[in-house]
Scaffold this motif. Structure first.
Motif, PDB file in Angstrom:
ATOM      1  N   ARG A  74       0.949  -1.170  -0.219  1.00 38.44           N
ATOM      2  CA  ARG A  74      -0.028  -0.093   0.000  1.00 38.44           C
ATOM      3  C   ARG A  74       0.818   1.137  -0.008  1.00 38.44           C
ATOM      4  O   ARG A  74       0.662   2.062  -0.859  1.00 38.44           O
ATOM      5  CB  ARG A  74      -1.072   0.078   1.088  1.00 38.44           C
ATOM      6  CG  ARG A  74      -1.864   1.164   1.193  1.00 38.44           C
ATOM      7  CD  ARG A  74      -2.916   1.123   2.302  1.00 38.44           C
ATOM      8  NE  ARG A  74      -4.077   0.409   1.982  1.00 38.44           N
ATOM      9  CZ  ARG A  74      -4.058  -0.938   2.490  1.00 38.44           C
ATOM     10  NH1 ARG A  74      -3.533  -1.284   3.407  1.00 38.44           N
ATOM     11  NH2 ARG A  74      -5.290  -1.739   2.224  1.00 38.44           N
ATOM     12  N   LEU A  75       1.999   1.214   0.645  1.00 40.32           N
ATOM     13  CA  LEU A  75       2.630   2.353   0.793  1.00 40.32           C
ATOM     14  C   LEU A  75       3.689   2.658  -0.300  1.00 40.32           C
ATOM     15  O   LEU A  75       3.708   3.747  -0.672  1.00 40.32           O
ATOM     16  CB  LEU A  75       3.634   2.304   2.063  1.00 40.32           C
ATOM     17  CG  LEU A  75       2.779   2.610   3.486  1.00 40.32           C
ATOM     18  CD1 LEU A  75       3.848   2.090   4.717  1.00 40.32           C
ATOM     19  CD2 LEU A  75       2.394   3.671   3.559  1.00 40.32           C
ATOM     20  N   ALA A  76       4.295   1.564  -0.769  1.00 40.44           N
ATOM     21  CA  ALA A  76       4.946   1.388  -2.192  1.00 40.44           C
ATOM     22  C   ALA A  76       4.254   1.700  -3.302  1.00 40.44           C
ATOM     23  O   ALA A  76       4.678   2.444  -4.069  1.00 40.44           O
ATOM     24  CB  ALA A  76       5.431   0.253  -2.209  1.00 40.44           C
ATOM     25  N   ARG A  77       2.864   1.700  -3.436  1.00 42.69           N
ATOM     26  CA  ARG A  77       2.233   1.957  -4.594  1.00 42.69           C
ATOM     27  C   ARG A  77       1.354   3.264  -4.498  1.00 42.69           C
ATOM     28  O   ARG A  77       0.566   3.608  -5.445  1.00 42.69           O
ATOM     29  CB  ARG A  77       0.989   0.920  -4.621  1.00 42.69           C
ATOM     30  CG  ARG A  77       1.535  -0.634  -5.270  1.00 42.69           C
ATOM     31  CD  ARG A  77       2.266  -0.313  -6.811  1.00 42.69           C
ATOM     32  NE  ARG A  77       2.530  -1.699  -7.080  1.00 42.69           N
ATOM     33  CZ  ARG A  77       3.919  -2.048  -7.638  1.00 42.69           C
ATOM     34  NH1 ARG A  77       4.717  -0.902  -7.714  1.00 42.69           N
ATOM     35  NH2 ARG A  77       4.067  -3.155  -8.176  1.00 42.69           N
ATOM     36  N   PRO A  85       6.691   4.227  -6.943  1.00 43.43           N
ATOM     37  CA  PRO A  85       5.494   3.579  -7.051  1.00 43.43           C
ATOM     38  C   PRO A  85       5.395   2.537  -8.256  1.00 43.43           C
ATOM     39  O   PRO A  85       4.447   1.804  -8.118  1.00 43.43           O
ATOM     40  CB  PRO A  85       4.654   4.817  -7.293  1.00 43.43           C
ATOM     41  CG  PRO A  85       5.414   5.860  -7.885  1.00 43.43           C
ATOM     42  CD  PRO A  85       6.766   5.597  -7.318  1.00 43.43           C
ATOM     43  N   THR A  86       6.003   2.412  -8.999  1.00 43.64           N
ATOM     44  CA  THR A  86       6.073   1.562 -10.297  1.00 43.64           C
ATOM     45  C   THR A  86       7.120   0.283 -10.070  1.00 43.64           C
ATOM     46  O   THR A  86       7.208  -0.562 -10.932  1.00 43.64           O
ATOM     47  CB  THR A  86       6.026   2.223 -11.393  1.00 43.64           C
ATOM     48  OG1 THR A  86       7.413   2.863 -11.619  1.00 43.64           O
ATOM     49  CG2 THR A  86       4.745   2.957 -11.499  1.00 43.64           C
ATOM     50  N   VAL A  87       7.678   0.265  -8.916  1.00 45.82           N
ATOM     51  CA  VAL A  87       8.624  -0.779  -8.869  1.00 45.82           C
ATOM     52  C   VAL A  87       7.731  -2.261  -9.072  1.00 45.82           C
ATOM     53  O   VAL A  87       6.864  -2.316  -8.282  1.00 45.82           O
ATOM     54  CB  VAL A  87       9.441  -0.786  -7.477  1.00 45.82           C
ATOM     55  CG1 VAL A  87       8.733  -0.955  -6.319  1.00 45.82           C
ATOM     56  CG2 VAL A  87      10.594  -2.012  -7.757  1.00 45.82           C
ATOM     57  N   LEU A 142      -3.918   4.608  -5.274  1.00 52.15           N
ATOM     58  CA  LEU A 142      -2.781   3.545  -5.528  1.00 52.15           C
ATOM     59  C   LEU A 142      -2.650   3.415  -7.005  1.00 52.15           C
ATOM     60  O   LEU A 142      -3.360   3.418  -7.778  1.00 52.15           O
ATOM     61  CB  LEU A 142      -3.315   2.158  -5.017  1.00 52.15           C
ATOM     62  CG  LEU A 142      -3.269   1.964  -3.434  1.00 52.15           C
ATOM     63  CD1 LEU A 142      -4.209   0.832  -3.214  1.00 52.15           C
ATOM     64  CD2 LEU A 142      -2.297   2.381  -2.615  1.00 52.15           C
ATOM     65  N   LEU A 143      -1.500   3.166  -7.456  1.00 52.50           N
ATOM     66  CA  LEU A 143      -0.988   2.574  -8.776  1.00 52.50           C
ATOM     67  C   LEU A 143      -0.839   1.203  -8.798  1.00 52.50           C
ATOM     68  O   LEU A 143      -0.346   0.605  -7.992  1.00 52.50           O
ATOM     69  CB  LEU A 143       0.497   3.203  -9.105  1.00 52.50           C
ATOM     70  CG  LEU A 143       0.608   4.636  -9.643  1.00 52.50           C
ATOM     71  CD1 LEU A 143       1.978   4.863  -9.909  1.00 52.50           C
ATOM     72  CD2 LEU A 143      -0.377   4.906 -10.656  1.00 52.50           C
TER      73      LEU A 143
END
Length: 159
Positions: A74-77, A85-87, A142-143
């Motif tokens: 959730r935090l990463a996206r 955010p797109t890793v 979110l992405l």
């Protein structure tokens, strides 16, 4: 015999509470040429590594202490708070239940693998996220990668 794929120019972050699992996944990734490997035992440390090192790929366990896999995703996206955010995120699940899989997909994981898995399974997921990346779309805050069918239809429509 199919040749082992190679991904030599990538860096990867492996996140799992178990040192043993991290080492196994590290070995699998090294066998396809990934030399820049980072590790984290929990989601909180993984977020720090993501911010500091911006790896090309994250292999993440769902069941983590301090900050769960779900919270990490959730935090990463979230573009407002994430350094990447797109890793691509490959999620490892010890118990792949339908509700967990659906939550993970809705949060934006790229691929899911059930533990235990073979090197070939991990490599096939790497091939998907590296050689056939799906475009991202924003859903609420979110992405998320577009579903495979939607991404294929979009590409087909462009031809």
């Amino acid at each position: 015999m199919i040749a082992t794929p190679t991904f030599p120019d990538l860096s990867a972050l492996v996140v799992d509470e178990s040192l043993y699992i991290r080492r196994i996944v590290r070995d699998m990734l090294m066998r396809v040429g990934i030399k820049r490997l980072l590790e984290a035992p929990d989601g909180a440390e993984a977020l720090g590594v993501l911010a500091e090192s911006k790896p090309d790929l994250v292999v993440l366990d769902w069941d983590l202490a301090i900050l769960s896999g779900e919270e990490f995703i959730r935090l990463a996206r979230t573009p407002a708070t994430s350094p990447a955010p797109t890793v691509p995120i490959i999620l490892m699940l010890a118990q792949p239940r339908r509700n967990v899989i659906d939550r993970a997909i809705n949060l934006g994981v790229n691929e899911i693998i059930a533990k235990p898995f073979s090197p070939k399974t991990l490599w096939s997921r790497l091939d998907e996220v590296i050689n056939r990346p799906r475009p991202f779309s924003q859903v609420k805050s979110l992405l998320r990668p577009q579903p495979r069918l939607a991404a294929a239809a979009a590409v087909k429509g462009m031809l």
